[in-house]
Design an enzyme around this catalytic site. Structure first.
Site, short mmCIF file in Angstrom:
data_model
loop_
_atom_site.label_atom_id
_atom_site.label_comp_id
_atom_site.label_asym_id
_atom_site.label_seq_id
_atom_site.Cartn_x
_atom_site.Cartn_y
_atom_site.Cartn_z
N THR A 88 48.04 -1.16 43.10
CA THR A 88 46.82 -0.54 43.65
C THR A 88 47.22 0.46 44.74
O THR A 88 46.68 1.58 44.82
CB THR A 88 45.87 -1.62 44.23
OG1 THR A 88 45.84 -2.72 43.31
CG2 THR A 88 44.47 -1.09 44.41
N GLY A 146 51.52 -10.95 48.66
CA GLY A 146 52.95 -11.24 48.46
C GLY A 146 53.35 -11.38 47.01
O GLY A 146 54.50 -11.73 46.72
N GLU A 189 54.51 -6.47 55.07
CA GLU A 189 53.07 -6.18 54.98
C GLU A 189 52.33 -6.78 56.19
O GLU A 189 51.47 -6.13 56.78
CB GLU A 189 52.50 -6.73 53.67
CG GLU A 189 52.97 -5.94 52.47
CD GLU A 189 52.57 -6.54 51.12
OE1 GLU A 189 52.61 -5.81 50.14
OE2 GLU A 189 52.24 -7.74 51.06
#
Ligand code: 5RP
Length: 223
Positions: A32, A94, A102
């Site tokens: 994404t 993850g 992140e």
């Protein structure tokens, strides 16, 4: 393009409106986010901090300057996908193994805009296994501790994170309180990061659906 990919791409497109021109941007990892990178105009941001080597490469290919973390200031926005998102915008992340960076970049950002296709929306986190980045020598020890908590850890064999860590995907955890579970997991010696984003949750979820992109803030109704 599959309907799921179309939803990812539309959510990614909607995120562009959340990125102020000339800002420093945090960029996550995954399919994404890759759509988002493809759609991000070249000179829109001053530069970006990437949550993985793969993302850094993709950004550079687009001609976007990539810098390491900026110690003196927060990033304006962090844009990233998720494996699961609940109505309070707590996340499991993850799936791609980039969870530690992140979480670091998300925490260093004022606003976290999560972009996802409709399949990621859940009433309660936990269907998707919780990834844990672990220090390699601690893998067996962490697995044993997680089993005591009722989880079924599965080693992502042959996979190493950008930090040289290994990943255990923990199935079957009962996540009544995501922030508490995150804290418990991250307290196990050898766990570098748990893929529950309960403390640093998203501020805005752009969820691709069959009927367009929904803008969800914590507590809003979806359907
Ligand atoms: C990577 C991630 C991704 O954001 C998550 O796995 C979702 O990926 P995708 O956008 O490919 O569905 O957390 O570590």
């Amino acid at each position: 393009m599959s309907p799921q990919d179309r939803q990812k791409k539309e959510a990614a497109r909607a995120a562009l409106a959340e990125v102020p021109k000339g800002c420093w941007l945090g960029v996550g990892t995954g399919s994404t986010t890759n759509y988002f990178i493809q759609l991000l105009p070249k000179r829109w941001v001053k530069g970006a901090v990437a949550s993985s080597e793969a993302t850094a490469k993709a950004l550079k290919r687009r001609g976007i300057q990539v810098v390491p973390m900026i110690p003196s200031r927060k990033l304006a926005v962090y844009v990233d996908g998720a494996d699961e998102a609940d109505p309070r915008l707590r996340l499991i992340k993850g799936g791609g193994g980039a969870l530690t960076r992140e979480k670091i970049v998300a925490t260093a950002s004022r606003k976290f805009v999560c972009i996802a296709d409709g399949s990621k929306w859940v009433k309660r986190l936990g269907r998707f296994p919780v990834p844990l980045e672990v220090v390699p020598i601690a893998r067996h020890q962490v697995a044993a501790a997680v089993r005591k908590m009722g989880g079924r850890p599965v080693w992502r064999k042959g996979f190493l994170t950008d930090n040289g860590g290994e990943v255990l995907d923990v199935h079957g955890l009962r996540i009544a309180d995501p922030a508490k579970m995150e804290k418990r997991l991250e307290a196990i010696p050898g766990v570098v990061c748990a893929g529950i984003f309960g403390k640093r949750k998203a501020n805005l979820l752009l969820l691709g659906t069959r009927n367009g992109v929904r803008r969800l803030r914590a507590g809003s109704k979806t359907r």
